[in-house]
Scaffold this motif. Structure first.
Motif, PDB file in Angstrom:
ATOM      1  N   LYS A   1      11.096  11.717   7.918  1.00 13.01           N
ATOM      2  CA  LYS A   1      10.008  11.150   7.113  1.00 13.01           C
ATOM      3  C   LYS A   1       9.359  12.222   6.239  1.00 13.01           C
ATOM      4  O   LYS A   1       8.617  11.925   5.328  1.00 13.01           O
ATOM      5  N   ASN A   2       9.655  13.489   6.583  1.00 13.90           N
ATOM      6  CA  ASN A   2       9.005  14.562   5.837  1.00 13.90           C
ATOM      7  C   ASN A   2       9.671  14.855   4.498  1.00 13.90           C
ATOM      8  O   ASN A   2       9.306  15.779   3.802  1.00 13.90           O
TER       9      ASN A   2
ATOM     10  N   HIS B   1       9.252  13.242   2.048  1.00 12.53           N
ATOM     11  CA  HIS B   1       8.227  12.988   1.031  1.00 12.53           C
ATOM     12  C   HIS B   1       7.088  13.950   1.261  1.00 12.53           C
ATOM     13  O   HIS B   1       6.352  13.826   2.214  1.00 12.53           O
TER      14      HIS B   1
ATOM     15  N   SER C   1       4.748  15.090  -1.193  1.00 11.36           N
ATOM     16  CA  SER C   1       3.531  15.095  -2.006  1.00 11.36           C
ATOM     17  C   SER C   1       2.354  14.477  -1.249  1.00 11.36           C
ATOM     18  O   SER C   1       2.493  13.488  -0.541  1.00 11.36           O
ATOM     19  N   ALA C   2       1.234  15.096  -1.406  1.00 13.60           N
ATOM     20  CA  ALA C   2       0.039  14.653  -0.695  1.00 13.60           C
ATOM     21  C   ALA C   2      -0.505  13.385  -1.340  1.00 13.60           C
ATOM     22  O   ALA C   2      -0.298  13.138  -2.515  1.00 13.60           O
TER      23      ALA C   2
ATOM     24  N   PRO D   1       5.374   3.530   3.863  1.00 12.28           N
ATOM     25  CA  PRO D   1       6.585   4.258   4.226  1.00 12.28           C
ATOM     26  C   PRO D   1       7.713   3.820   3.302  1.00 12.28           C
ATOM     27  O   PRO D   1       7.773   2.649   2.917  1.00 12.28           O
ATOM     28  N   GLU D   2       8.616   4.740   2.944  1.00  9.71           N
ATOM     29  CA  GLU D   2       9.635   4.414   1.951  1.00  9.71           C
ATOM     30  C   GLU D   2      10.458   3.197   2.376  1.00  9.71           C
ATOM     31  O   GLU D   2      10.734   2.326   1.586  1.00  9.71           O
TER      32      GLU D   2
ATOM     33  N   ALA E   1       6.981   6.332  -2.911  1.00 10.18           N
ATOM     34  CA  ALA E   1       6.116   5.955  -1.795  1.00 10.18           C
ATOM     35  C   ALA E   1       5.699   7.184  -0.994  1.00 10.18           C
ATOM     36  O   ALA E   1       6.380   8.195  -0.969  1.00 10.18           O
ATOM     37  N   GLN E   2       4.580   7.071  -0.355  1.00  7.90           N
ATOM     38  CA  GLN E   2       4.088   8.138   0.514  1.00  7.90           C
ATOM     39  C   GLN E   2       4.193   7.641   1.952  1.00  7.90           C
ATOM     40  O   GLN E   2       4.182   6.445   2.213  1.00  7.90           O
ATOM     41  N   ASP E   3       4.291   8.606   2.874  1.00  5.39           N
ATOM     42  CA  ASP E   3       4.385   8.217   4.280  1.00  5.39           C
ATOM     43  C   ASP E   3       3.007   8.062   4.892  1.00  5.39           C
ATOM     44  O   ASP E   3       2.468   8.985   5.486  1.00  5.39           O
TER      45      ASP E   3
END
Lengths: 343, 343
Positions: free
Chosen positions: A3-4, A6, A8-9, A21-22, B224-226
């Motif tokens: 999951k990491n 992604h 960007s904050a 979540p993607e 998308a963001q987690d």
């Protein structure tokens, strides 16, 4: 898959904050809940009937004719019940309409689940052009005729269209909203199970990742409130990821091809692989918004097979060759192997 | 007009929270700021040139021919720079395209500022139907011809289309985004000032009240963001209310007609009056989404004049009479009075 990936904050100043979540794998209950709490389109029984007749016809008469479901065009997310405003996904339907023609020419029966008023096979050559349809006409001896400049090409297109129609090879099913699309997809998928491995899913529609649940839809056009700020804030729920369900239970014996559209080339293959990992289907066709009419990449689950690019040469682009003339034969080859391995 | 007309409390559970004053009058600085901070469409110079030529042609040759700007179709609000997703306003463009035909038949030159691929005057009769364009064709003696079933009607439509084209009476200018619409409207308005009172604005387009400023547009498809929640939140700014500016300075001598579309009949007249109070223009044509093809109401500033309804009878609806056959002659009468009072 981590999951990491992604990194960007979250950024509260960003116009769109897609805190999702993607690939939220739909739980059974998510999907069941979706179909329980959202209303089926009023025409669903009719869609069921015509689709069943179409599939049965080709099963009986077609001596094993293959059937492809092509989805095409973008879905909408209505923001009001009496719809004035909606969120749309960009798609004229070029990919789907063009692909459907190549499938027909290669002997498939085609169920064309498309956004209403998006491009259709064959008529696409004459709609959505900057020319007005009437510009193809002229007066000859006081009669309205097709302008001789266009008549030869148009006649060829007409013959193909007419052949498909006469042989009952093309079923046109329209949708507008993402809700109509999802109910239709489920219905058609279950029916395609009738032909098992000979069914091919070619999911080219641009489906919204988000929707407004029926229970949240305001009845009337939203009226403004007297407050400072002057902002419109739209708050949407994620659409359950139905692709997994397609693979698992609606149509477990069929070959499923989906598309991945991105705008950033550096993440295209990664995103395509993530979709395969997550949904466990067979083929993702990756493409970039900017170059989608001249190159695509096939990504499969087999780790021994490198992603394979299909590209038109500059000369072919110049001549107006369709990239689908490369895509469809390659997809059909994958489908034929699939059938061999499943019969 | 009291701001307290809107009594409903803000509701954070509502899907759309439109925290915006109903009619935020644009300050000069709002508008100047809009045009300074958002980019003009790349084709604006070309639009300027062709519009100027068109207006000048009718000023010189037309012996005082009246010119109407008809706007038509919905605008989009892109949510990304490489647009995949956008917010759209519902409109096929039926009102605008049909109205343009009636203006042409009544001797006006028509500038048709329309959403690309929405309905066009004349071709509207044959596009966006459930029929495929090729269904109007047939083979006769091995030649592709217009099906005799349709040829007579199509020939009549063709003649009108051809007359408009031959006499240079119809200028087609497309837009897609609300930004393109606003820049185009400003440009055309200033040019229409050349013909003063003989210019009529007939603003039938469904223009978004909100937009994403250029500075906030993400370059690529939003990733998308987690995070938990799985929501999409879209945060839009209000579009400055340009109608006031039209009246005040871009085209102060012209007659301006705007449309008010609602879904709740009980507030239609009130909303129309509010628009007139606020913008100080001449005529609002009110209509309801559900009944817009069979009735509209004219609301003017004159307190002595009651709102006037124009309705098709059931018989006329049955026969397919256009409501625009009532609207346009009535608008033209208002315009003729306006010209008399301003010459």
């Amino acid at each position: 898959m981590s999951k990491n990936l992604h990194t960007s904050a979250p950024d509260t100043d960003t116009a769109i904050d897609r805190n999702v979540p993607e690939f939220p794998v739909a739980q059974d209950s998510d999907e069941q809940n979706y179909f329980k709490t959202n209303q089926p389109p009023s025409y669903l029984d009719q869609l069921h009937k015509s689709t069943k007749e179409f599939i049965q016809f080709h099963k009986d008469q077609g001596k094993g004719r293959k059937v492809v479901l092509v989805t095409s065009g973008g879905t909408t997310v209505p923001l009001e019940n009496n719809t004035v405003r909606f969120i749309d996904n960009f798609s004229a339907g070029t990919r789907g309409a063009t692909s459907a023609e190549y499938f027909l020419e290669n002997g498939y029966a085609v169920i064309f689940l498309h956004r209403e008023f998006s491009l259709l096979p064959y008529s696409r050559h004459y709609s959505h052009t900057t020319n007005c349809f009437l510009d193809y006409m002229t007066e000859i001896n006081g009669e309205l005729r097709i302008d001789p400049k266009y008549s030869e090409t148009m006649h060829k297109v007409y013959k193909k269209y007419n052949d498909a129609r006469d042989q009952n090879l093309l079923l046109l099913l329209p949708f507008t909203t993402v809700n109509q699309y999802l109910f239709s997809l489920r219905e058609i998928s279950k029916l395609l199970n009738l032909v098992g491995g000979r069914a091919l899913f070619y999911l080219a529609a641009a489906v919204s990742d988000f929707f407004l649940p029926h229970s949240k839809l305001p009845e009337h056009k939203i009226q403004a409130q007297d407050h400072n700020g002057g902002k419109l804030v739209v708050n949407l729920d994620p659409v359950p990821k139905f692709l997994r369900r397609l693979v698992d239970s609606w149509a477990p014996g069929s070959l499923i091809t989906s598309f991945k559209l991105e705008t950033d080339k550096s993440i295209l293959i990664k995103k395509s692989n993530q979709a395969l990992d997550r949904y466990n289907h067979q083929l993702v066709i990756g493409n970039l918004l900017q170059t989608r009419k001249k190159e695509v990449v096939f990504v499969t689950k087999d780790p021994k097979i490198e992603p394979e690019w299909f590209r038109l040469s500059d000369e072919e682009v110049e001549k107006g060759v369709d990239i689908e003339s490369l895509i469809i034969p390659a997809v059909i080859k994958v489908h034929e192997d699939w059938i061999k391995n499943h019969e």
